[in-house]
Design an enzyme around this catalytic site. Structure first.
Site, short mmCIF file in Angstrom:
data_model
loop_
_atom_site.label_atom_id
_atom_site.label_comp_id
_atom_site.label_asym_id
_atom_site.label_seq_id
_atom_site.Cartn_x
_atom_site.Cartn_y
_atom_site.Cartn_z
N TYR A 90 36.50 48.18 47.93
CA TYR A 90 35.52 48.98 47.19
C TYR A 90 34.72 49.92 48.07
CZ TYR A 90 36.45 45.98 43.18
OH TYR A 90 37.06 45.33 42.15
N HIS A 134 39.86 32.45 40.37
CA HIS A 134 38.94 33.58 40.48
C HIS A 134 37.52 33.04 40.26
CE1 HIS A 134 38.88 38.21 40.28
NE2 HIS A 134 37.61 37.84 40.33
N GLU A 171 39.59 36.56 46.65
CA GLU A 171 38.41 36.76 47.50
C GLU A 171 37.73 35.45 47.90
OE1 GLU A 171 35.68 39.70 46.10
OE2 GLU A 171 37.19 41.26 45.93
N GLU A 223 42.66 45.08 43.72
CA GLU A 223 41.46 45.58 43.03
C GLU A 223 40.93 46.82 43.73
OE1 GLU A 223 38.07 43.02 42.29
OE2 GLU A 223 39.41 41.36 41.82
N ARG A 243 46.87 41.90 35.77
CA ARG A 243 46.42 40.83 36.66
C ARG A 243 45.22 40.15 36.00
NH1 ARG A 243 42.32 40.99 40.93
NH2 ARG A 243 42.66 39.26 42.37
N ASN A 274 41.61 43.69 48.10
CA ASN A 274 40.59 44.24 47.20
C ASN A 274 39.67 45.11 48.02
OD1 ASN A 274 41.71 42.62 45.26
ND2 ASN A 274 39.89 41.35 44.92
#
Ligand code: NOJ
Length: 472
Positions: free
Chosen positions: A294, A118, A163, A368, A74, A292
Site C-alpha cells: 500500500y 485473515h 499478513e 492486495e 480472493r 500486499n
C-alpha cells in the site's frame, strides 16, 4: 504496456470484513467479535455483525465480479464458521456455505483463491493462549487439512496466512487489532507460531492435494527508507526491515531464524520457545509468495530526549515495532490516502524486483493493493473516484514494469471488491471499487471498477479508460 494473457486480474476481501451473519449457521465468535465488543477499540463502535452481508448476498457479489470480467476472487474462510470449537467437530453448514461459493465461482469461470487465516481466530483458541502457544499452530494445520479435504476439488490457490505481521504485532504488541494485547514477548511468540502454522499447514495441504495445487503465503512486506544516508538512519531502517520482514521471510523461505532479529529483541526474549526442529517445519517455501503493498515509511534514528513514535499503525500509544524504540517514524508526505498513508507506486516495482532477485524463480502475486479515499455518491447517482483510478493506474504500471524487469508476477488482486469493515477504523474507510450503502447494503460500482474491468479486458495500460475517465 500490456499484461500477458495469463496474467490474473482479481479482487480480494476477507471473511470478517464482508460476511456478517456473525451468529448464523453455527458460527461461533472470533477474536474480532470480541474486539468489537470491547469499548473504545473500534471507531464509532462499529462491528462486523452485518458488514456487507456477503454471507447472504454472495450471488449478487459474484455477478458483480463476473460482470467486471475478473479472473479470480480472493476471499477468506471464517475458521469459527467451519470449526466452531476451533478444532474437533466440523460444522457442515459452514462447509456447505464455502462449497457453494466456490462451486458457483468456478461455474462462472472465476478462480477461487482461498485464504485460510485473515485474522479471525476462533475466540475459544485465544482463550487457550491464541498465537502465543504452539498448540494454535497445530490446530491451524488440522483446520487446513480439513479444508483441503472438503474444498480441495474446487479451490485453485490456497493461501495459508494473510499478513502475519498484523496478526502478531498489531494483535499482541500494539493491541490495535484483536486480541488487543500489548505484550512484546507475546508478539514475538506469535511471530514464531504463525511461521510454524504456515509451515505445518502448507505441509498438510501438500499432503492432501499433491504438488499441483499452489500454496501461497501473503506478507505485507514493509518498504522503509532511512531519512538520511547516515549510518544511524540506515541502521534504523534495517531494524524495521528485520522486525517487519526478515522475521517471516527467513524462517519460511530459508528455514532460519534471523540472527539480527535475535540480537534486536534480546531484551525481550532469548527465543527459547523455538523448539528443536521448528525451523525446518516453518521452512515451506510457498509456490506463490503473495505481496500486499500500500505505502512506504521513512525512519530515522532517535536522538537523545526525542519522543518515540508508534509507527503509524493506529494510536493505542504502544508501538507494534517490538524492540524498536530507538527508531522514529517520520510523518508521511505527499498526497495521502484517506488512511493517511503516502503513495509511492515505484516502491512496489522495486520491491517486486528485489524479492525476485533474492529468491530467483519465485512466483509472486500482488495479493492486495488499493486505496481508501473519501469518495461520495455524486448527484448523478454514480461514484466518481479519480484518485483511486490514478492510484490503481500508477501501481499497476509499477507491476507491469517489474514484470518487464524480470519479476515473475503472475497476478494482481485489487483491495477491495467492496467497501467493508476496515478493522479498528470500522466502516469509515472505504477501499472498495464498489460502494456499499451500509443502510440498504446496496452495491454501486465506482468509476474505478469500470476502469479496472476495462483493463482486465484490454490488458493494455496505454489505452485503458481513455474513453471516459478524462471526461467523467
Ligand atoms: C491489508 C489487510 O489484509 C486487509 O484486511 C485490509 O483491509 C487492507 N490491508 C487495508 O488496510
Amino acid at each position: 504496456m500490456k499484461f500477458a494473457d495469463d496474467f490474473v486480474f482479481g479482487t480480494a476481501t476477507a471473511s470478517y470484513q464482508v460476511e456478517g451473519a456473525h451468529d448464523e449457521g453455527g458460527r461461533t465468535p472470533s477474536i474480532w467479535d470480541t474486539q468489537c465488543r470491547t469499548p473504545g477499540k473500534i471507531k464509532n463502535g462499529d462491528t462486523g455483525d452485518v458488514a456487507c452481508d456477503q454471507y447472504h448476498r454472495w450471488p449478487e457479489d459474484l455477478e458483480i465480479i463476473k460482470g467486471l470480467g475478473l479472473g479470480a476472487y480472493r476471499f477468506s474462510i471464517s475458521w469459527s464458521r467451519v470449526l466452531p470449537q476451533g478444532l474437533g467437530e466440523p460444522n457442515p453448514e459452514g462447509i456447505a456455505y464455502y462449497r457453494e461459493l466456490c462451486r458457483s465461482l468456478k461455474q462462472a469461470g472465476i478462480s477461487p483463491v482461498v485464504t485460510l487465516y485473515h485474522w479471525d481466530l476462533p475466540q475459544v483458541l485465544e482463550d487457550r493462549g491464541g498465537w502465543t502457544v504452539r498448540e494454535t499452530a497445530y490446530a491451524f494445520a488440522d483446520y487446513a487439512r480439513l479444508m483441503a479435504r472438503e474444498l480441495g476439488d474446487l479451490v485453485d490457490v490456497w493461501s495459508t496466512l494473510n499478513e502475519p505481521w498484523c496478526s502478531s504485532y498489531l494483535g499482541y504488541a500494539s493491541g490495535v487489532h484483536a486480541p488487543g494485547r500489548t505484550e512484546p514477548l507475546a508478539a514475538l511468540q506469535a511471530v514464531h507460531h504463525l511461521n510454524l502454522a504456515h509451515g505445518l499447514a502448507a505441509r498438510a495441504l501438500r499432503e492432501e492435494l499433491g504438488d499441483e495445487v499452489p500454496v501461497c503465503l501473503t506478507l505485507n512486506l514493509h518498504v522503509t527508507h532511512p531519512l538520511t544516508d547516515s549510518a544511524e538512519d540506515i541502521a534504523a531502517a534495517r531494524k524495521i526491515d528485520v522486525v517487519g520482514n526478515e522475521a517471516f521471510l527467513m524462517p519460511v523461505m530459508e528455514g532460519v531464524l534471523s540472527p539480527e532479529l535475535v540480537e534486536i529483541t534480546r531484551e525481550v526474549t532469548d527465543w527459547g520457545f523455538v523448539q528443536e526442529g521448528d525451523l525446518e517445519l516453518c521452512h515451506q517455501v510457498p509456490d506463490i509468495l503473495g505481496v500486499n503493498y500500500y505505502s512506504t515509511s521513512t525512519v530515522k534514528a532517535r536522538q537523545e530526549g526525542e519522543a518515540s513514535t508508534s509507527g503509524g499503525h493506529g494510536e493505542t500509544g504502544v508501538s507494534p515495532w517490538v524492540a524498536c524504540d530507538d527508531v522514529v517514524f517520520l510523518p508521511p508526505e505527499g498526497p495521502l490516502t484517506a488512511m493517511g498513508w503516502n503513495q509511492e507506486p515505484d516502491a512496489l516495482r522495486r520491491l517486486l524486483v528485489q524479492v525476485s532477485r533474492r529468491y530467483p524463480g519465485q512466483e509472486l502475486m500482488v495479493t492486495e493493493n488499493g486505496a481508501a479515499f473519501s469518495d461520495e455518491v455524486s448527484s448523478d447517482g454514480q461514484v466518481h473516484d479519480p484518485d483511486r483510478v490514478a492510484y490503481l493506474r500508477q501501481h499497476l504500471t509499477a507491476v507491469a514494469q517489474a514484470v518487464e524487469e524480470g519479476a515473475q508476477v503472475t497476478g494482481y488482486f485489487l483491495w477491495s471488491l467492496l467497501d467493508n469493515f476496515e478493522w479498528s477504523w470500522g466502516y469509515q474507510k472505504r477501499f472498495g471499487m464498489v460502494r456499499v450503502d451500509y443502510e440498504t447494503l446496496e452495491r454501486t460500482p465506482k468509476d474505478s471498477a469500470k476502469w479496472y474491468a476495462d483493463l482486465a479486458r484490454s490488458r493494455d495500460l496505454d489505452t485503458v479508460g481513455e474513453d471516459w475517465v478524462a471526461g467523467a
